[in-house]
Design an enzyme around this catalytic site. Structure first.
Site, PDB file in Angstrom:
ATOM      1  N   TYR A  81      10.460  26.537 -44.859  1.00 54.39           N
ATOM      2  CA  TYR A  81      11.594  27.222 -44.248  1.00 54.39           C
ATOM      3  C   TYR A  81      11.731  28.649 -44.786  1.00 54.39           C
ATOM      4  O   TYR A  81      11.953  29.582 -44.004  1.00 54.39           O
ATOM      5  CB  TYR A  81      12.883  26.420 -44.461  1.00 54.39           C
ATOM      6  CG  TYR A  81      12.836  25.049 -43.817  1.00 54.39           C
ATOM      7  CD1 TYR A  81      12.324  24.858 -42.535  1.00 54.39           C
ATOM      8  CD2 TYR A  81      13.289  23.923 -44.495  1.00 54.39           C
ATOM      9  CE1 TYR A  81      12.268  23.602 -41.957  1.00 54.39           C
ATOM     10  CE2 TYR A  81      13.246  22.668 -43.912  1.00 54.39           C
ATOM     11  CZ  TYR A  81      12.734  22.513 -42.640  1.00 54.39           C
ATOM     12  OH  TYR A  81      12.676  21.277 -42.058  1.00 54.39           O
ATOM     13  N   GLU A  93      19.897  21.363 -43.040  1.00 55.98           N
ATOM     14  CA  GLU A  93      20.090  20.883 -44.403  1.00 55.98           C
ATOM     15  C   GLU A  93      18.778  20.248 -44.838  1.00 55.98           C
ATOM     16  O   GLU A  93      18.109  19.593 -44.045  1.00 55.98           O
ATOM     17  CB  GLU A  93      21.202  19.835 -44.505  1.00 55.98           C
ATOM     18  CG  GLU A  93      22.590  20.371 -44.290  1.00 55.98           C
ATOM     19  CD  GLU A  93      23.028  20.268 -42.834  1.00 55.98           C
ATOM     20  OE1 GLU A  93      22.368  19.556 -42.053  1.00 55.98           O
ATOM     21  OE2 GLU A  93      24.017  20.916 -42.473  1.00 55.98           O
TER      22      GLU A  93
END
Length: 159
Positions: free
Chosen positions: A127, A115
């Protein structure tokens, strides 16, 4: 060693090693400098006690980054990945993430989840560039100045 690198980052000796209790004061200082709502020392000690995969990156003997990951039942979850503010934007976060991915594979994880605050565009870009995909938004997941902030849930397949 002072917090500012005196020589170019690529010329500084770096190494990765498992996190130790003695690292916690420095890690907590980095955490406090990095986040408005940081992990507590208790979060780190509890994670270490639980046997999570906890690693640090050192430069010339000083901790400059770390990550915490848990793995079980074919899945891994990246809980925290942080580089000290002055050491950012040199690829060190990507190196830590690559190590985390390899560690997740060593634990036989088929996927790695995380998260991230929707406002953390630098982390989201890291990411995405490392092959993570967006899965969902978890509404009001993080504390924020004006109430709560959403979390972007991301996943990378490791198979």
């Amino acid at each position: 060693m002072n917090d500012l690198p005196d020589t170019p980052v690529h010329e500084v000796a770096h190494r990765l090693r498992p996190m130790a209790d003695a690292d916690l004061p420095r890690i907590h200082r980095i955490e406090l400098a990095s986040y408005e709502y940081p992990w507590s020392l208790g979060n780190f000690t509890d994670s270490m006690s639980a046997g999570y995969s906890m690693w640090v990156r050192e430069a010339e003997g000083e901790v400059i980054g770390y990550y915490a990951m848990t793995a079980a039942a074919g899945e891994a979850h990246l809980l925290n990945l942080t580089i000290a503010p002055i050491w950012r934007r040199h690829g060190l976060g990507r190196d830590l993430l690559d190590h985390c991915l390899a560690c997740a594979r060593d634990h036989k994880a088929e996927s790695l989840f995380l998260e991230v605050r929707t406002s953390n565009t630098a982390a989201i870009a890291l990411y995405h560039s490392s092959g993570f995909v967006d899965l969902a938004v978890r509404r009001g997941y993080y504390p924020a100045r004006d109430g709560r902030e959403d979390a972007l849930i991301m996943k990378k397949d490791l198979t």
